[in-house]
Design a protein around this motif. Structure first.
Motif, PDB file in Angstrom:
ATOM      1  N   MET A   1      69.093-101.325  72.086  1.00  0.00           N
ATOM      2  CA  MET A   1      68.893-100.336  73.158  1.00  0.00           C
ATOM      3  C   MET A   1      67.947 -99.226  72.734  1.00  0.00           C
ATOM      4  O   MET A   1      68.041 -98.695  71.636  1.00  0.00           O
ATOM      5  CB  MET A   1      70.250 -99.713  73.514  1.00  0.00           C
ATOM      6  N   LYS A   2      67.064 -98.891  73.592  1.00  0.00           N
ATOM      7  CA  LYS A   2      66.137 -97.782  73.328  1.00  0.00           C
ATOM      8  C   LYS A   2      66.906 -96.465  73.389  1.00  0.00           C
ATOM      9  O   LYS A   2      67.744 -96.268  74.254  1.00  0.00           O
ATOM     10  CB  LYS A   2      65.071 -97.737  74.424  1.00  0.00           C
ATOM     11  N   SER A   3      66.599 -95.577  72.497  1.00  0.00           N
ATOM     12  CA  SER A   3      67.247 -94.279  72.587  1.00  0.00           C
ATOM     13  C   SER A   3      66.253 -93.175  72.264  1.00  0.00           C
ATOM     14  O   SER A   3      65.206 -93.408  71.653  1.00  0.00           O
ATOM     15  CB  SER A   3      68.415 -94.211  71.612  1.00  0.00           C
ATOM     16  N   ILE A   4      66.619 -91.985  72.704  1.00  0.00           N
ATOM     17  CA  ILE A   4      65.762 -90.824  72.488  1.00  0.00           C
ATOM     18  C   ILE A   4      65.520 -90.606  70.992  1.00  0.00           C
ATOM     19  O   ILE A   4      64.480 -90.098  70.584  1.00  0.00           O
ATOM     20  CB  ILE A   4      66.399 -89.565  73.119  1.00  0.00           C
TER      21      ILE A   4
ATOM     22  N   LEU B   1      62.297 -91.558  69.586  1.00  0.00           N
ATOM     23  CA  LEU B   1      61.161 -90.663  69.855  1.00  0.00           C
ATOM     24  C   LEU B   1      60.862 -89.807  68.644  1.00  0.00           C
ATOM     25  O   LEU B   1      59.713 -89.491  68.344  1.00  0.00           O
ATOM     26  CB  LEU B   1      61.491 -89.740  71.032  1.00  0.00           C
ATOM     27  N   GLU B   2      61.905 -89.427  67.948  1.00  0.00           N
ATOM     28  CA  GLU B   2      61.784 -88.613  66.733  1.00  0.00           C
ATOM     29  C   GLU B   2      60.902 -89.347  65.710  1.00  0.00           C
ATOM     30  O   GLU B   2      59.997 -88.774  65.125  1.00  0.00           O
ATOM     31  CB  GLU B   2      63.205 -88.402  66.190  1.00  0.00           C
TER      32      GLU B   2
ATOM     33  N   ILE C   1      61.395 -84.995  77.367  1.00  0.00           N
ATOM     34  CA  ILE C   1      60.629 -85.791  76.410  1.00  0.00           C
ATOM     35  C   ILE C   1      59.662 -84.880  75.646  1.00  0.00           C
ATOM     36  O   ILE C   1      59.533 -84.958  74.437  1.00  0.00           O
ATOM     37  CB  ILE C   1      59.840 -86.907  77.144  1.00  0.00           C
TER      38      ILE C   1
ATOM     39  N   THR D   1      61.435 -82.902  73.001  1.00  0.00           N
ATOM     40  CA  THR D   1      61.725 -83.723  71.819  1.00  0.00           C
ATOM     41  C   THR D   1      60.463 -83.929  70.992  1.00  0.00           C
ATOM     42  O   THR D   1      60.488 -83.842  69.767  1.00  0.00           O
ATOM     43  CB  THR D   1      62.288 -85.090  72.261  1.00  0.00           C
ATOM     44  N   LEU D   2      59.351 -84.190  71.667  1.00  0.00           N
ATOM     45  CA  LEU D   2      58.101 -84.454  70.960  1.00  0.00           C
ATOM     46  C   LEU D   2      57.598 -83.228  70.212  1.00  0.00           C
ATOM     47  O   LEU D   2      56.940 -83.337  69.187  1.00  0.00           O
ATOM     48  CB  LEU D   2      57.019 -84.903  71.940  1.00  0.00           C
TER      49      LEU D   2
ATOM     50  N   TRP E   1      56.580 -96.482  74.340  1.00  0.00           N
ATOM     51  CA  TRP E   1      58.019 -96.320  74.228  1.00  0.00           C
ATOM     52  C   TRP E   1      58.617 -95.988  75.601  1.00  0.00           C
ATOM     53  O   TRP E   1      59.628 -96.543  76.007  1.00  0.00           O
ATOM     54  CB  TRP E   1      58.338 -95.205  73.216  1.00  0.00           C
TER      55      TRP E   1
ATOM     56  N   GLU F   1      59.046 -99.008  77.952  1.00  0.00           N
ATOM     57  CA  GLU F   1      60.200 -99.843  77.632  1.00  0.00           C
ATOM     58  C   GLU F   1      61.509 -99.117  77.916  1.00  0.00           C
ATOM     59  O   GLU F   1      62.461 -99.705  78.422  1.00  0.00           O
ATOM     60  CB  GLU F   1      60.169-100.252  76.154  1.00  0.00           C
ATOM     61  N   TYR F   2      61.519 -97.841  77.587  1.00  0.00           N
ATOM     62  CA  TYR F   2      62.735 -97.045  77.801  1.00  0.00           C
ATOM     63  C   TYR F   2      63.104 -97.024  79.288  1.00  0.00           C
ATOM     64  O   TYR F   2      64.257 -97.219  79.667  1.00  0.00           O
ATOM     65  CB  TYR F   2      62.475 -95.627  77.286  1.00  0.00           C
TER      66      TYR F   2
ATOM     67  N   GLU G   1      64.115-100.587  80.524  1.00  0.00           N
ATOM     68  CA  GLU G   1      65.443-100.940  80.050  1.00  0.00           C
ATOM     69  C   GLU G   1      66.516-100.139  80.799  1.00  0.00           C
ATOM     70  O   GLU G   1      67.545-100.678  81.190  1.00  0.00           O
ATOM     71  CB  GLU G   1      65.521-100.672  78.547  1.00  0.00           C
TER      72      GLU G   1
ATOM     73  N   ASN H   1      69.540-101.641  83.202  1.00  0.00           N
ATOM     74  CA  ASN H   1      70.969-101.355  83.081  1.00  0.00           C
ATOM     75  C   ASN H   1      71.579-100.915  84.402  1.00  0.00           C
ATOM     76  O   ASN H   1      72.724-101.194  84.688  1.00  0.00           O
ATOM     77  CB  ASN H   1      71.205-100.245  82.047  1.00  0.00           C
TER      78      ASN H   1
END
Ligand code: FES
Lengths: 122, 198
Positions: A1-4, A7-8, B149, B152-153, B176, B179-180, B183, B187
């Motif tokens: 599963m992709k997770s935040i 991103l790190e 996002i 976080t970046l 990313w 895909e995120y 996905e 779900n």
């Protein structure tokens, strides 16, 4: 599963590359995204540009989109604008043609004449 | 348009042309009434009521109205042909809200398509716009907020050192994100919409 959290990781990796970056005298790629452009397949063309530009680590090329360029029947249309503001208009683009434009025009400075609006409208 | 993701790209492109700084996209499924819904809301320059009356009619979309384009009547048609609904409201200098529903099981309903690609194309082209994608079904909720996002970046310190700034349209981030998002949507809509396996 992709997770935040991933991103790190991406952040750290990207930071290393980014210091080399120059944004001066860049080339701009502008993809026509009016309704007709989208219907004709502008989205995969835009993605192909982004992908090819990354593959070749070209740091001074930006990709953006615009609305109507005014030639529905020749969509997808892409404009490549060099650092001096000279504009080349490519028509009936596909992902394959996008890859060619990146190599020949953006990297090697050779305009793909056969794909331009001038060649098609003759 | 072949699928909903292309309609979304088209409508949001209008929002960007209208100088929106925030674009909210809400995709929801209401199982009780077999409906898939789409709301696209922006804070752009909006349209006055005269223009709004004309905008969903393809026959008035002539050169003078091209700045809005054919996208709205096309989305309306896609909704109505599968017994859905369509609505648009707009206020000058406040923004525009486009609302469409689709009967999930109707034979003419368009598949949802590659929403991840649509979002990343939009973010690539307009990295400064604040995009919010919210997907909801009986299976739960998925949210993507580009401001989150970006935070976080930019790291803990909020990117105060120039060195720490990573743009959201950096290729690795875009990939990313695609895909995120896909996905996340899988779900939420997997097994709910017949085109997506759970
Ligand atoms: S609407 Fe097709 S090029 Fe403008």
């Amino acid at each position: 599963m992709k997770s935040i959290a991933e991103l790190e990781e991406i952040r750290k990796k990207t930071l290393e590359k980014i210091s080399l970056r120059t944004n001066a005298d860049g080339i701009r790629v502008v993809v026509g995204m009016a309704t007709c452009g989208i219907a004709a397949g502008a989205r995969p063309v835009m993605n192909a540009f982004v992908e090819e530009i990354n593959k070749r680590s070209l740091n001074n090329v930006s990709v953006s989109m615009t609305g109507c360029i005014g030639v529905c029947k020749l969509e997808p249309v892409v404009e490549v604008i060099d650092k001096d503001g000279n504009k080349t208009t490519y028509v009936k683009m596909t992902a394959e043609k996008a890859a060619r434009v990146v190599v020949e025009h953006i990297v090697n400075g050779q305009v793909c004449l056969d794909l331009t609006i001038g060649a098609v409208e003759k | 348009m072949r699928d909903l993701s292309l309609h979304i790209l088209d409508i949001v492109q209008n929002s960007l042309k209208a100088n929106s700084t925030i674009v909210k996209l809400h995709i929801f499924e209401k199982a009780e009434c077999n409906k898939l819904g789409l709301i696209i809301e922006d804070n752009g320059i909006g349209m006055d009521s005269d223009f709004l009356k004309k905008v969903d009619d393809p026959f008035t979309t002539t050169r003078t109205t091209r700045k809005i384009g054919l996208g709205i009547p096309m989305l309306k048609e896609s909704a109505l042909k599968c017994e859905g609904e369509f609505n648009i409201c707009s206020e000058k200098n406040i923004g525009t809200k486009v609302f469409a529903t689709f009967s999930i099981d109707h034979i003419d309903r368009l598949p949802i398509g590659d929403v991840g690609s649509t979002m990343t194309a939009l973010i690539t082209a307009s990295p400064d716009t604040h995009f919010i994608l919210l997907a909801e079904s009986v299976k739960g909720t998925f949210i993507l907020d580009t401001e989150e996002i970006k935070k976080t970046l930019n790291g803990e310190d909020g990117g105060s050192e120039m060195q720490n700034l990573i743009s959201i349209n950096e290729f690795a981030v875009i990939q990313w994100l695609k895909e995120y998002i896909n996905e996340g949507l899988k779900n939420i809509f997997g097994g709910v919409l017949n085109e997506i396996d759970s």
